[in-house]
Design a protein around this motif. Structure first.
Motif, PDB file in Angstrom:
ATOM      1  N   LEU A  26     -45.159  10.191   4.257  1.00 19.55           N
ATOM      2  CA  LEU A  26     -45.570   9.231   3.238  1.00 19.55           C
ATOM      3  C   LEU A  26     -46.131   9.956   2.016  1.00 19.55           C
ATOM      4  O   LEU A  26     -45.828   9.592   0.870  1.00 19.55           O
ATOM      5  N   ILE A  31     -45.587   7.505  -1.035  1.00 19.80           N
ATOM      6  CA  ILE A  31     -45.683   6.135  -0.534  1.00 19.80           C
ATOM      7  C   ILE A  31     -47.132   5.844  -0.165  1.00 19.80           C
ATOM      8  O   ILE A  31     -47.741   6.595   0.604  1.00 19.80           O
ATOM      9  N   GLU A  32     -47.700   4.774  -0.714  1.00 19.91           N
ATOM     10  CA  GLU A  32     -49.071   4.388  -0.370  1.00 19.91           C
ATOM     11  C   GLU A  32     -49.060   3.657   0.959  1.00 19.91           C
ATOM     12  O   GLU A  32     -48.378   2.644   1.122  1.00 19.91           O
ATOM     13  N   LYS A  33     -49.836   4.169   1.905  1.00 22.69           N
ATOM     14  CA  LYS A  33     -49.794   3.657   3.273  1.00 22.69           C
ATOM     15  C   LYS A  33     -50.381   2.251   3.367  1.00 22.69           C
ATOM     16  O   LYS A  33     -51.405   1.934   2.764  1.00 22.69           O
ATOM     17  N   GLN A  37     -45.142  -2.176  -1.773  1.00 25.07           N
ATOM     18  CA  GLN A  37     -44.919  -1.747  -3.141  1.00 25.07           C
ATOM     19  C   GLN A  37     -43.547  -2.225  -3.604  1.00 25.07           C
ATOM     20  O   GLN A  37     -42.559  -2.099  -2.871  1.00 25.07           O
ATOM     21  N   ILE A  39     -40.293  -1.692  -5.776  1.00 22.59           N
ATOM     22  CA  ILE A  39     -39.595  -0.510  -6.284  1.00 22.59           C
ATOM     23  C   ILE A  39     -38.311  -0.938  -6.984  1.00 22.59           C
ATOM     24  O   ILE A  39     -37.828  -2.062  -6.819  1.00 22.59           O
ATOM     25  N   ARG A  43     -35.000   4.029  -6.694  1.00 25.07           N
ATOM     26  CA  ARG A  43     -36.004   4.432  -5.707  1.00 25.07           C
ATOM     27  C   ARG A  43     -35.623   3.912  -4.320  1.00 25.07           C
ATOM     28  O   ARG A  43     -35.782   4.599  -3.312  1.00 25.07           O
ATOM     29  N   LEU A  47     -35.193   6.256  -0.892  1.00 20.66           N
ATOM     30  CA  LEU A  47     -35.941   6.034   0.345  1.00 20.66           C
ATOM     31  C   LEU A  47     -35.009   5.681   1.498  1.00 20.66           C
ATOM     32  O   LEU A  47     -35.212   6.137   2.631  1.00 20.66           O
ATOM     33  N   SER A 128     -45.730   0.613   5.904  1.00 26.28           N
ATOM     34  CA  SER A 128     -45.747   0.810   4.462  1.00 26.28           C
ATOM     35  C   SER A 128     -44.410   0.305   3.926  1.00 26.28           C
ATOM     36  O   SER A 128     -43.360   0.846   4.255  1.00 26.28           O
ATOM     37  N   ASN A 130     -41.644  -0.841   1.078  1.00 26.15           N
ATOM     38  CA  ASN A 130     -41.149  -0.497  -0.247  1.00 26.15           C
ATOM     39  C   ASN A 130     -39.985  -1.431  -0.543  1.00 26.15           C
ATOM     40  O   ASN A 130     -38.886  -1.260  -0.011  1.00 26.15           O
TER      41      ASN A 130
END
Length: 330
Positions: A26, A31-33, A37, A39, A43, A47, A128, A130
């Motif tokens: 992460l 990536i903010e745990k 988020q 994206i 992106r 990922l 997390s 995305n």
């Protein structure tokens, strides 16, 4: 009009792509745990390529809740938007297979692809998310069939769709159709950052349109701009007839017309926390739909949330009705 669906919902139609990862991954990927988020497409592609042993499933918060309700035997419908691409056709078919009517055909020749969320699950079970919203963010009043909204006993909305005016318009159209036909409408606040962005509109919706609201401690605190949860819930109880607050492993608080119930939660280390709130909502709404008392509604929600955090993925894999039976609730 006699109700066609016990529960109908509006939300983001998102294909979930899940993979295990550790915290160092992460960090490397920025990536903010533990949060969701938004994206962009590029992106999302990066990922997706970085994921090992991907597991794909139809997702989206309200759609997950409806799938849990269908699993419990209720007749459900989902109002959402997908592109007529491989992921969109997969999504629509998967919902129908799971027993939830996907009432809007995939959109041909759309500008945006079907939405997807890359979800990285840590060893502690935290997820997390995305999310590339794609076409689902374009849900508007045209995606609300009158017969579906007016034919629902209970309508369930997803706060994430508040990021666009057309989503708000879809909510109001569906809510007013449902309530005019004698149904009940409610919303999941979805995310404290979403509440931060649209606080005034959320406050107005909760106070003027909703029969019930589900949120967690952070969302209620954000809505009423106070760190004092009891103060926030007191405000909420004035604004809305039925208020539910989940508290991340602590007792769930339910308030209705002067009645207060606290339902205990048994703390466990989750295998995957994805969908815990969605399946709590499924259990709670099953109880509400079938006329259970407030405590039973809360206990059903806790049981459904406990089931889903015991395995990968946001939807039940065991017979949740049988779990209700074992607990003496049915």
């Amino acid at each position: 009009m006699s109700p066609t669906y016990q529960v109908a919902g509006i939300g983001n139609a998102i294909v979930d792509v899940l993979s295990h990862s550790d915290d160092s991954f992460l960090d490397i990927m920025g990536i903010e745990k533990g949060i969701m988020q938004l994206i962009e497409k590029e992106r999302a592609e990066i990922l997706y390529a970085a994921m090992d042993e991907r597991k794909q499933a139809p997702g989206g918060s309200v759609a997950n809740t409806l799938a849990g309700l269908g699993h419990l035997g209720l007749k459900t419908a989902f109002m959402g938007r997908v592109h007529d691409d491989a992921l969109g056709r997969y999504y629509a078919q998967a919902l129908d297979t799971d027993g939830t009517d996907f009432v809007n055909a995939p959109v041909p020749n759309g500008e945006l692809p079907t939405s997807r969320s890359m979800i990285f699950v840590s060893p502690d079970g935290e997820r997390s998310m995305n999310t590339y919203l794609g076409i689902s963010a374009e849900v508007g009043p045209g995606d609300v069939p009158e017969a579906v909204a007016a034919g629902a006993e209970i309508l369930f909305l997803e706060g994430y769709l508040f990021d666009k005016d057309k989503g708000k318009e879809a909510f109001l159209k569906a809510t007013r159709l449902c309530k005019a036909a004698g149904g009940r409408a409610g919303i999941a606040l979805s995310d404290p950052f979403c509440v931060d962005r649209h606080r005034a509109d959320f406050r107005r919706l909760v106070a003027e349109e909703m029969d019930y609201v589900i949120g967690n401690i952070h969302e209620w605190s954000s809505l009423y701009q106070t760190e004092d949860l009891e103060r926030a819930l007191a405000h909420a109880a004035v604004d809305c007839g039925l208020v539910v607050c989940t508290r991340s492993g602590e007792d769930v608080v339910l308030l209705r017309e002067g009645e207060r119930v606290e339902v205990p939660v048994h703390k466990v280390t989750p295998v995957d926390a994805t969908g815990a709130g969605d399946q709590f909502a499924a259990g709670f709404l099953y109880g509400l739909s079938t006329g259970r008392d407030l405590e039973t509604c809360g206990r059903m929600g806790v049981i459904c949330a406990g089931e889903v955090i015991g395995h990968m993925g946001p939807r039940p894999q065991t017979d949740t009705y049988d779990l209700f039976r074992q607990a003496g609730l049915v």
